[in-house]
Scaffold this active site. Sequence first.
Site, PDB file in Angstrom:
ATOM      1  N   VAL A  43      -1.136   5.137  -0.577  1.00 42.90           N
ATOM      2  CA  VAL A  43      -2.251   6.069  -0.393  1.00 42.90           C
ATOM      3  C   VAL A  43      -2.635   6.166   1.084  1.00 42.90           C
ATOM      4  CG1 VAL A  43      -4.657   6.572  -0.986  1.00 42.90           C
ATOM      5  CG2 VAL A  43      -3.121   5.674  -2.730  1.00 42.90           C
ATOM      6  N   CYS A  44      -2.659   5.021   1.761  1.00 44.75           N
ATOM      7  CA  CYS A  44      -2.998   5.015   3.192  1.00 44.75           C
ATOM      8  C   CYS A  44      -2.020   5.846   4.001  1.00 44.75           C
ATOM      9  CB  CYS A  44      -2.991   3.587   3.728  1.00 44.75           C
ATOM     10  SG  CYS A  44      -4.155   2.480   2.922  1.00 44.75           S
ATOM     11  N   THR A  45      -0.748   5.755   3.665  1.00 47.39           N
ATOM     12  CA  THR A  45       0.270   6.508   4.401  1.00 47.39           C
ATOM     13  C   THR A  45       0.051   8.005   4.248  1.00 47.39           C
ATOM     14  OG1 THR A  45       1.844   4.687   4.127  1.00 47.39           O
ATOM     15  CG2 THR A  45       2.760   6.852   4.663  1.00 47.39           C
ATOM     16  N   LEU A  48      -3.207   8.893   6.482  1.00 45.61           N
ATOM     17  CA  LEU A  48      -2.989   8.908   7.924  1.00 45.61           C
ATOM     18  C   LEU A  48      -2.080  10.064   8.337  1.00 45.61           C
ATOM     19  CD1 LEU A  48      -2.758   5.104   8.613  1.00 45.61           C
ATOM     20  CD2 LEU A  48      -4.303   6.674   9.743  1.00 45.61           C
TER      21      LEU A  48
END
Length: 220
Positions: A43-45, A48
């Site tokens: 999810v973070c990827t 960002l």
Amino acid sequence: MVNLGDLFPDFVAQTTIGTIKFHEWMQDSWAILFSHPADFTPVCTTELGEVAKLAPEFEKRNVKLIALSCDDVLSHKKWIEDIKSYACLKGEGFPFPIIADEKRELAVLLGMLDPDEKDKDGLPLTARAVFVVGPDKRMKLSILYPATTGRCFKEVLRVVDSLQLTMNKKVATPVNWEQGGDCMVLPTIKQEDVPKLFPKGVTVREMPSGIPYMRFTPQP
């Protein structure tokens, strides 16, 4: 925990662009600090990557971006290559720094730990926080999502538009407002001051209460 209107902490941190002191790094710009549970997480990827693509839009609004994740700088730099690949970003560099918060000191200071989501070692994950800081170094808005829910950064961009508009104009933005849409006159504005402050005119929508508080005006 930092509340709306509070002076945002002037922390010192290691980042992918070196050591920064937050207020000095901001200079006279707006800033958005957004946090992530860990590097190399799905999810973070996606988040960002999306922010990197939107970076030119934030730059137009004089907003500096900075991310935070609870891993070290070397890990961040390796992760950036994955982010760029996922988001199909070309060229050298990355449009914003990522803070290394290995000891979770900033996560604790800013109240960003998620008690319900744990990492592989059983430690609370850093939640998905968004802090919008004004040029006066005070917090203008905060959003806090659980670690498992990705944020909508187009909504963050919309919020910045609203904050910047209302900082200098005595208006509020109604539900689902977008750039160019009608705004609302603040209830604190006296009727006799309306013509001077809102030369584009004001439309009052009548309500069953008879109170003339639903005052709309074209975006200043």
